[in-house]
Enzyme design. Sequence first.
Site, PDB file in Angstrom:
ATOM      1  N   LYS A  50       0.827  -1.213   0.000  1.00 57.19           N
ATOM      2  CA  LYS A  50       0.000   0.000   0.000  1.00 57.19           C
ATOM      3  C   LYS A  50       0.858   1.259   0.000  1.00 57.19           C
ATOM      4  O   LYS A  50       0.501   2.258  -0.629  1.00 57.19           O
ATOM      5  CB  LYS A  50      -0.952   0.003   1.201  1.00 57.19           C
ATOM      6  CG  LYS A  50      -2.070  -1.013   1.078  1.00 57.19           C
ATOM      7  CD  LYS A  50      -2.963  -1.009   2.302  1.00 57.19           C
ATOM      8  CE  LYS A  50      -4.080  -2.032   2.180  1.00 57.19           C
ATOM      9  NZ  LYS A  50      -4.979  -2.008   3.347  1.00 57.19           N
ATOM     10  N   ALA A  64      -2.200   1.306   6.255  1.00 58.33           N
ATOM     11  CA  ALA A  64      -2.572   0.391   7.333  1.00 58.33           C
ATOM     12  C   ALA A  64      -3.403  -0.760   6.778  1.00 58.33           C
ATOM     13  O   ALA A  64      -4.008  -0.647   5.704  1.00 58.33           O
ATOM     14  CB  ALA A  64      -3.352   1.134   8.412  1.00 58.33           C
ATOM     15  N   ASP A  65      -3.419  -1.837   7.534  1.00 57.49           N
ATOM     16  CA  ASP A  65      -4.235  -2.983   7.181  1.00 57.49           C
ATOM     17  C   ASP A  65      -4.624  -3.696   8.471  1.00 57.49           C
ATOM     18  O   ASP A  65      -3.896  -3.630   9.464  1.00 57.49           O
ATOM     19  CB  ASP A  65      -3.472  -3.944   6.256  1.00 57.49           C
ATOM     20  CG  ASP A  65      -4.409  -4.888   5.520  1.00 57.49           C
ATOM     21  OD1 ASP A  65      -5.290  -4.383   4.792  1.00 57.49           O
ATOM     22  OD2 ASP A  65      -4.268  -6.109   5.667  1.00 57.49           O
ATOM     23  N   THR A  66      -5.774  -4.354   8.442  1.00 57.27           N
ATOM     24  CA  THR A  66      -6.284  -5.064   9.609  1.00 57.27           C
ATOM     25  C   THR A  66      -6.675  -6.469   9.214  1.00 57.27           C
ATOM     26  O   THR A  66      -7.225  -6.683   8.131  1.00 57.27           O
ATOM     27  CB  THR A  66      -7.506  -4.311  10.197  1.00 57.27           C
ATOM     28  OG1 THR A  66      -7.085  -3.000  10.582  1.00 57.27           O
ATOM     29  CG2 THR A  66      -8.074  -5.027  11.411  1.00 57.27           C
ATOM     30  N   GLY A 101      -1.804  -3.405  11.418  1.00 57.09           N
ATOM     31  CA  GLY A 101      -0.444  -2.976  11.160  1.00 57.09           C
ATOM     32  C   GLY A 101      -0.473  -1.687  10.377  1.00 57.09           C
ATOM     33  O   GLY A 101      -1.439  -1.398   9.663  1.00 57.09           O
TER      34      GLY A 101
END
Length: 191
Positions: A50, A64-66, A101
């Site tokens: 990203k 960010a990523d979840t 993260g």
Amino acid sequence: MFILKSTSPRRIQILTDLGFLFQVAPANIDESQKTLEPALQYLERMVHLKLGNDGEPNYLYLAADTMVVFENEILHKPIDLEDAVRILQTLSGKKHSVFSGAGLQTRSKIDFFYEETIIQFKNWNEDQIRDYILRCQPFDKAGSYGIQDANGPVLERVGSYTNVMGFPLRSFLARSSVWLPYWESSLKRIG
């Protein structure tokens, strides 16, 4: 300038509430998980994808990523109603982890960080699950639920609420002194 590489309404709201001025420039990436790829390795790879590699020299980028992890398996966003039902049935009455993260990047530096929150779900039957899905439409959320949803499936939480919403806020704020020179121009003037 501060650039958020995400269109997540929850991440946008968290940063706005903190007083940041930023532009939204989402990355269009392939979010497929590689065969046998460990969860945290997948999370870091998504954040790096990203962020990309072609930023402007004086810009600060945030991606960010979840992910929801149950028994070492990543439970991604549901593809449809039946997939959401399957995911919530899998989690019903059990504990799982939510990892968010994030990465901060300038032309010369990348700082990746993450947090883990443990979630205990209510023990729901299929009717309760379907009612929740139809009421809250959690199709854009990892694990098919949102912690902020009224009368949702979360029974208890150990760890950060904002982490489950999709942003490791505590770790982000802990880095404030390192990134302050970049953030100063992005903070709204208050007063």
